[in-house]
Design a protein around this motif. Sequence first.
Motif, PDB file in Angstrom:
ATOM      1  N   THR A 158       0.664  -1.078  -0.147  1.00  0.00           N
ATOM      2  CA  THR A 158       0.044  -0.065  -0.034  1.00  0.00           C
ATOM      3  C   THR A 158       0.977   1.200  -0.137  1.00  0.00           C
ATOM      4  O   THR A 158       0.467   2.345  -0.274  1.00  0.00           O
ATOM      5  N   TRP A 227      -2.220  -1.327  -5.797  1.00  0.00           N
ATOM      6  CA  TRP A 227      -2.886  -0.564  -4.740  1.00  0.00           C
ATOM      7  C   TRP A 227      -3.312   0.931  -5.654  1.00  0.00           C
ATOM      8  O   TRP A 227      -2.592   1.284  -6.145  1.00  0.00           O
ATOM      9  N   ASN A 232      -8.578   2.719  -1.793  1.00  0.00           N
ATOM     10  CA  ASN A 232      -8.107   1.886  -0.603  1.00  0.00           C
ATOM     11  C   ASN A 232      -8.498   0.438  -0.760  1.00  0.00           C
ATOM     12  O   ASN A 232      -8.767  -0.131  -0.037  1.00  0.00           O
TER      13      ASN A 232
END
Length: 288
Positions: A158, A227, A232
């Motif tokens: 992420t 990502w 998200n």
Amino acid sequence: MIPSRLARGPRPRGTGRTGGAGETGGPGRVLLGAAVAAVLATALAGCGDSGDLRGAGATPTAVGPTRLWPQLPPAATPAIDYGEADTETVKGVTAPGDDIHALDPVTVVRAEVAAHPDEYTGPHAAYAETARLLEDCGRPGARGRRCPVLRAYYRDLTGDGKADMVLGIRFPAHQLAVRVYTFLGHRLVQVMGTTDSVVSVELAGRDVIIRSPSTLPGYEFRTVWSWDPHQNAMLAARDEILRVGPPAPTASSAPARSPSAPPQQASPPARQGSPTVPSAPSPAASTP
């Protein structure tokens, strides 16, 4: 390149070409100076480039995209929901300091089973066998043999500087479920979930690359999950079909036998003029 100095020994007295002893001038010195100047000029010419622009040759003309059927209205909703941005908070699973290494992967998978009874434990559950094999995960020696939860891998996918967890779960019919978990707001969230027949799963940088077989011989699918900070979630950023080898031979592609080729004979023909001796019957084929 330009030499730092010319190595030349002293000329002894009385050896000048035209002068007497101790002469330092004359035509010989002029000729020697001209030769040295020529050497220096040659060295200077070969040490650098003029820096002028040079042509790269002919280049193809750029052709822009052509929009087909511009009168068609653009679609507002997808025809098929691929579920790329589906995320899910894992209930009841926490870790001190949001350290994902402290989590038990089997506990995370059991939380998924509890959250989806229709898929794992219901009367028509497609993954009932996986839920049943989870019971062997806690037994000594069962992990890796019957337990469907594979080894967990950890990498920052992420970009927040903290490790995330990648899990693999064996499903029936030789399928593999790939899950990615991370902590968002002190909650464990599944940010990627996909199930497919898998050739391999790779981590490259911050991407998860899944290779799957194709029905076309010699090809396979490759999906790159990346990502997306706006969703998200891990999105299928690239989905490709790639050539990986020659197509498998099929019955229709086998070379046909030439009609002029003679049929293969089981035994060599008898010599001309000699009688043919009949072979003795096999004992197994004889009758009493």
